[in-house]
Design a protein around this motif. Sequence first.
Motif, PDB file in Angstrom:
ATOM      1  N   ALA A  68     129.330  35.850  94.575  1.00  0.00           N
ATOM      2  CA  ALA A  68     129.498  36.687  95.996  1.00  0.00           C
ATOM      3  C   ALA A  68     128.256  37.406  96.709  1.00  0.00           C
ATOM      4  CB  ALA A  68     130.385  37.611  95.562  1.00  0.00           C
ATOM      5  N   VAL A  69     128.250  37.311  97.931  1.00  0.00           N
ATOM      6  CA  VAL A  69     127.225  38.191  98.719  1.00  0.00           C
ATOM      7  C   VAL A  69     127.295  39.739  97.938  1.00  0.00           C
ATOM      8  CG1 VAL A  69     126.610  39.014 100.747  1.00  0.00           C
ATOM      9  CG2 VAL A  69     127.690  36.656 100.713  1.00  0.00           C
ATOM     10  N   ALA A  70     128.432  40.287  97.891  1.00  0.00           N
ATOM     11  CA  ALA A  70     128.233  41.509  97.426  1.00  0.00           C
ATOM     12  C   ALA A  70     127.509  41.669  95.928  1.00  0.00           C
ATOM     13  CB  ALA A  70     129.634  42.227  97.129  1.00  0.00           C
ATOM     14  N   ASP A  71     127.888  40.779  95.127  1.00  0.00           N
ATOM     15  CA  ASP A  71     127.082  40.670  93.725  1.00  0.00           C
ATOM     16  C   ASP A  71     125.683  40.595  94.170  1.00  0.00           C
ATOM     17  OD1 ASP A  71     129.408  40.855  92.389  1.00  0.00           O
ATOM     18  OD2 ASP A  71     129.723  38.837  92.257  1.00  0.00           O
ATOM     19  N   MET A  72     125.313  39.580  95.095  1.00  0.00           N
ATOM     20  CA  MET A  72     123.673  39.475  95.228  1.00  0.00           C
ATOM     21  C   MET A  72     123.208  40.653  95.525  1.00  0.00           C
ATOM     22  SD  MET A  72     122.247  36.526  97.925  1.00  0.00           S
ATOM     23  CE  MET A  72     123.160  37.228  99.074  1.00  0.00           C
ATOM     24  N   LEU A  73     123.828  41.296  96.683  1.00  0.00           N
ATOM     25  CA  LEU A  73     123.278  42.596  97.147  1.00  0.00           C
ATOM     26  C   LEU A  73     123.115  43.720  96.288  1.00  0.00           C
ATOM     27  CD1 LEU A  73     125.271  42.916 100.673  1.00  0.00           C
ATOM     28  CD2 LEU A  73     122.783  41.987 100.362  1.00  0.00           C
ATOM     29  N   MET A  74     124.073  43.881  95.287  1.00  0.00           N
ATOM     30  CA  MET A  74     123.934  44.664  94.271  1.00  0.00           C
ATOM     31  C   MET A  74     122.708  44.180  93.129  1.00  0.00           C
ATOM     32  SD  MET A  74     127.916  46.129  93.230  1.00  0.00           S
ATOM     33  CE  MET A  74     127.982  45.069  91.681  1.00  0.00           C
ATOM     34  N   ALA A  75     122.569  43.223  93.103  1.00  0.00           N
ATOM     35  CA  ALA A  75     121.394  42.882  91.872  1.00  0.00           C
ATOM     36  C   ALA A  75     120.198  43.132  92.567  1.00  0.00           C
ATOM     37  CB  ALA A  75     121.609  41.278  91.709  1.00  0.00           C
ATOM     38  N   LEU A  76     119.975  42.772  93.905  1.00  0.00           N
ATOM     39  CA  LEU A  76     118.846  43.132  94.547  1.00  0.00           C
ATOM     40  C   LEU A  76     118.536  44.725  94.603  1.00  0.00           C
ATOM     41  CD1 LEU A  76     118.872  40.495  97.508  1.00  0.00           C
ATOM     42  CD2 LEU A  76     117.333  40.494  95.622  1.00  0.00           C
ATOM     43  N   GLU A  77     119.583  45.572  94.916  1.00  0.00           N
ATOM     44  CA  GLU A  77     119.454  46.910  95.010  1.00  0.00           C
ATOM     45  C   GLU A  77     118.983  47.547  93.322  1.00  0.00           C
ATOM     46  OE1 GLU A  77     122.524  50.497  95.119  1.00  0.00           O
ATOM     47  OE2 GLU A  77     122.590  49.152  97.166  1.00  0.00           O
ATOM     48  N   ASP A  78     119.486  46.791  92.506  1.00  0.00           N
ATOM     49  CA  ASP A  78     119.532  47.338  91.184  1.00  0.00           C
ATOM     50  C   ASP A  78     117.824  47.079  90.821  1.00  0.00           C
ATOM     51  OD1 ASP A  78     121.801  48.135  90.709  1.00  0.00           O
ATOM     52  OD2 ASP A  78     122.664  46.317  89.645  1.00  0.00           O
ATOM     53  N   ALA A  79     117.417  46.097  91.616  1.00  0.00           N
ATOM     54  CA  ALA A  79     115.853  45.638  91.140  1.00  0.00           C
ATOM     55  C   ALA A  79     115.039  46.464  92.167  1.00  0.00           C
ATOM     56  CB  ALA A  79     115.614  44.208  91.468  1.00  0.00           C
ATOM     57  N   GLY A  80     115.467  47.492  92.857  1.00  0.00           N
ATOM     58  CA  GLY A  80     114.685  48.297  93.522  1.00  0.00           C
ATOM     59  C   GLY A  80     114.262  47.681  94.920  1.00  0.00           C
TER      60      GLY A  80
END
Length: 81
Positions: free
Chosen positions: A23-35
Motif C-alpha cells: 500500500a502507498v501508505a505503508d511505503m510512505l511510513m517505511a520511508l518516514e521511519d528511515a528518516g
Amino acid sequence: MLAIDIRDSDLVLAMPHRRGGVAVADMLMALEDAGLGVSRIEPRIGEAGMYRLSVKGSAEIAVRVLEGMGCRVTPSPYPPA
C-alpha cells in the motif's frame, strides 16, 4: 547506482504484483521511519502500479527501503517539475 543527495531525488517505482501488494501508505511510513521525506508521489498515467516519487534525503536509502518492500525502483527519466 544512485548518488546520495540532499535535494529531492526523483524515482520511478513499480509496486509488486502480488496479492495484497504494498500500500502507498505503508511505503510512505517505511520511508518516514528511515528518516526520509516524500515531497511528491503521483501515479504514472496509463501505467498501473507505477508511481513517480520525489524523496527528500538519501536516494540510496530510499531505494534500499523500497526494494526491501518488493518494489522495482529506477531513477526518473523526467526532469524534476
